[in-house]
Scaffold this motif. Structure first.
Motif, PDB file in Angstrom:
ATOM      1  N   MET A  81       0.811  -1.221   0.000  1.00 56.63           N
ATOM      2  CA  MET A  81       0.000   0.000   0.000  1.00 56.63           C
ATOM      3  C   MET A  81       0.847   1.275   0.000  1.00 56.63           C
ATOM      4  SD  MET A  81      -3.117   0.689   2.664  1.00 56.63           S
ATOM      5  CE  MET A  81      -4.333   1.982   2.466  1.00 56.63           C
ATOM      6  N   HIS A  82       1.942   1.271   0.767  1.00 55.54           N
ATOM      7  CA  HIS A  82       2.798   2.452   0.877  1.00 55.54           C
ATOM      8  C   HIS A  82       4.267   2.039   0.855  1.00 55.54           C
ATOM      9  CE1 HIS A  82      -0.773   4.721   1.906  1.00 55.54           C
ATOM     10  NE2 HIS A  82      -1.024   3.875   2.888  1.00 55.54           N
ATOM     11  N   SER A  83       5.098   2.881   0.264  1.00 57.36           N
ATOM     12  CA  SER A  83       6.533   2.633   0.173  1.00 57.36           C
ATOM     13  C   SER A  83       7.268   3.145   1.403  1.00 57.36           C
ATOM     14  CB  SER A  83       7.096   3.334  -1.067  1.00 57.36           C
ATOM     15  OG  SER A  83       8.501   3.355  -1.047  1.00 57.36           O
ATOM     16  N   TRP A  84       8.457   2.595   1.629  1.00 54.25           N
ATOM     17  CA  TRP A  84       9.337   3.109   2.690  1.00 54.25           C
ATOM     18  C   TRP A  84       9.681   4.574   2.459  1.00 54.25           C
ATOM     19  CZ3 TRP A  84      14.173   4.955   1.315  1.00 54.25           C
ATOM     20  CH2 TRP A  84      14.643   4.590   0.045  1.00 54.25           C
ATOM     21  N   ARG A  85       9.682   4.999   1.200  1.00 54.61           N
ATOM     22  CA  ARG A  85       9.989   6.406   0.918  1.00 54.61           C
ATOM     23  C   ARG A  85       8.904   7.321   1.479  1.00 54.61           C
ATOM     24  NH1 ARG A  85      11.931   3.391  -3.488  1.00 54.61           N
ATOM     25  NH2 ARG A  85       9.775   3.142  -4.175  1.00 54.61           N
ATOM     26  N   ALA A  86       7.636   6.864   1.408  1.00 56.49           N
ATOM     27  CA  ALA A  86       6.547   7.642   1.994  1.00 56.49           C
ATOM     28  C   ALA A  86       6.658   7.672   3.515  1.00 56.49           C
ATOM     29  CB  ALA A  86       5.194   7.071   1.566  1.00 56.49           C
ATOM     30  N   LEU A  87       7.115   6.566   4.100  1.00 59.66           N
ATOM     31  CA  LEU A  87       7.273   6.518   5.555  1.00 59.66           C
ATOM     32  C   LEU A  87       8.335   7.495   6.051  1.00 59.66           C
ATOM     33  CD1 LEU A  87       7.123   2.644   6.136  1.00 59.66           C
ATOM     34  CD2 LEU A  87       5.301   4.312   6.531  1.00 59.66           C
ATOM     35  N   LEU A  88       9.272   7.851   5.179  1.00 60.83           N
ATOM     36  CA  LEU A  88      10.346   8.777   5.574  1.00 60.83           C
ATOM     37  C   LEU A  88       9.966  10.246   5.417  1.00 60.83           C
ATOM     38  CD1 LEU A  88      13.622   7.148   4.181  1.00 60.83           C
ATOM     39  CD2 LEU A  88      12.633   6.962   6.471  1.00 60.83           C
ATOM     40  N   LEU A  89       8.764  10.525   4.910  1.00 63.39           N
ATOM     41  CA  LEU A  89       8.371  11.912   4.651  1.00 63.39           C
ATOM     42  C   LEU A  89       8.548  12.851   5.849  1.00 63.39           C
ATOM     43  CD1 LEU A  89       5.243  11.666   2.317  1.00 63.39           C
ATOM     44  CD2 LEU A  89       7.460  12.710   1.825  1.00 63.39           C
ATOM     45  N   GLY A  93      11.568  17.033   5.782  1.00 61.86           N
ATOM     46  CA  GLY A  93      11.397  18.445   6.093  1.00 61.86           C
ATOM     47  C   GLY A  93      10.845  19.291   4.966  1.00 61.86           C
ATOM     48  N   ASP A  94      10.026  18.700   4.085  1.00 63.68           N
ATOM     49  CA  ASP A  94       9.483  19.468   2.962  1.00 63.68           C
ATOM     50  C   ASP A  94       7.973  19.704   3.082  1.00 63.68           C
ATOM     51  OD1 ASP A  94       8.558  16.930   2.523  1.00 63.68           O
ATOM     52  OD2 ASP A  94       9.836  16.545   0.788  1.00 63.68           O
ATOM     53  N   GLY A  95       7.376  19.316   4.201  1.00 64.65           N
ATOM     54  CA  GLY A  95       5.960  19.573   4.422  1.00 64.65           C
ATOM     55  C   GLY A  95       5.006  18.577   3.803  1.00 64.65           C
ATOM     56  N   LEU A  96       5.519  17.600   3.055  1.00 62.83           N
ATOM     57  CA  LEU A  96       4.632  16.634   2.405  1.00 62.83           C
ATOM     58  C   LEU A  96       4.036  15.627   3.378  1.00 62.83           C
ATOM     59  CD1 LEU A  96       6.372  15.756  -0.991  1.00 62.83           C
ATOM     60  CD2 LEU A  96       4.311  17.109  -0.616  1.00 62.83           C
ATOM     61  N   ILE A 115       2.598  12.744  -6.281  1.00 67.09           N
ATOM     62  CA  ILE A 115       3.708  12.125  -7.018  1.00 67.09           C
ATOM     63  C   ILE A 115       4.570  13.194  -7.674  1.00 67.09           C
ATOM     64  CG2 ILE A 115       4.295  10.635  -8.967  1.00 67.09           C
ATOM     65  CD1 ILE A 115       1.813   8.981  -8.309  1.00 67.09           C
ATOM     66  N   ASP A 116       3.936  14.232  -8.207  1.00 66.27           N
ATOM     67  CA  ASP A 116       4.688  15.305  -8.871  1.00 66.27           C
ATOM     68  C   ASP A 116       5.372  16.241  -7.882  1.00 66.27           C
ATOM     69  OD1 ASP A 116       4.060  14.402 -11.398  1.00 66.27           O
ATOM     70  OD2 ASP A 116       2.274  15.660 -11.589  1.00 66.27           O
ATOM     71  N   LYS A 117       5.135  16.046  -6.589  1.00 65.76           N
ATOM     72  CA  LYS A 117       5.780  16.878  -5.565  1.00 65.76           C
ATOM     73  C   LYS A 117       6.915  16.128  -4.867  1.00 65.76           C
ATOM     74  CE  LYS A 117       1.544  19.495  -4.603  1.00 65.76           C
ATOM     75  NZ  LYS A 117       0.619  19.976  -3.531  1.00 65.76           N
TER      76      LYS A 117
END
Length: 245
Positions: A81-89, A93-96, A115-117
């Protein structure tokens, strides 16, 4: 007067012009080569900085959860459902982090526009042709790696040692959306660096590709690296003797 004197002068003048042109072209190339080399070195250095930023995010995640993130999070049916990259958001420090919705899939109606951000740290600056929102940094998942699918590992589980275990690798040509729960599978991997196949560690840098190690350091592996080197770096408890370039 010799009948061919004017023609001889003309040929001589053309030769002089040609020689001057060749000399000028050589000087121009000599002047441009350091600039090209400087751009290549700059792109590689920025790519290395990206991986170090990912390493710092992984370390901060570990400080909070006492474990590395899983390669992906599954839904109640066991589907990624979600990637490790999303877990690191929260650690980029970019507000996403506040915009991403973990209650819906990575490609759900709310998350798809994100995705485009993509955070800048997830794109190699030398990969000019990759579609927007696709990443150059992936995990290698598998039971033998630091990413056992939807399970997490502690640092203690990296028995070979943090400086001898690769946790993130550089790729190109895979066009993986950064939020997608997709990475490389250890069992299918081409262990040759910058090989002709897409399914392996590859980059647009001259002379190799980078990997992030468990201690947060980055190593640049040349194309002539033996496949056994990358294989040993990706296993967490192989007990191999690793000599890094």
């Amino acid at each position: 007067m010799h009948p061919h004197t004017p023609k001889s002068r003309s040929v001589s003048q053309l030769l002089q012009i040609l020689i001057l042109f060749v000399v000028f072209a050589g000087i121009l190339i000599a002047l441009l080569m350091p600039e090209v080399g400087s751009r290549e070195a700059s792109g590689r250095a920025r790519c290395s900085d990206n991986l170090k930023q990912i390493g710092l995010a992984l370390s901060n995640y570990y400080d909070v959860y006492d474990a590395l993130p899983p390669a992906y999070v599954v839904d109640r049916h066991g589907r990624p459902m979600h990637s490790w990259r999303a877990l690191l958001l929260p650690y980029f420090g970019d507000g996403l982090a506040s915009q991403y919705d973990f209650d819906e899939p990575w490609d759900g109606p709310h998350n798809r526009p994100l995705i485009d951000k993509m955070p800048d740290a997830l794109r190699c600056p030398d990969d000019k042709d990759a579609p927007p929102g696709t990443t150059n940094y992936v995990a290698v998942i598998g039971d033998q790696t630091a990413w056992p699918y939807d399970k997490s590992r502690t640092r203690e589980a990296l028995v070979d040692g943090l400086p001898r275990t690769a946790v993130v690798v550089e790729v190109t040509g895979l066009n993986i959306p950064w939020t997608a729960p997709r990475d490389l599978d250890f069992e299918m991997l081409d262990f040759n660096v910058n090989s002709e196949t897409d399914y392996g560690v590859r980059s647009h840098h001259h002379g190799g590709a980078s990997v992030l190690l468990g201690d947060g350091s980055v190593r640049f592996l040349p194309p002539n690296s033996p496949p056994e080197l990358l294989r040993s770096l990706l296993t967490v408890a192989g007990g191999e003797s690793v000599t890094l370039p």
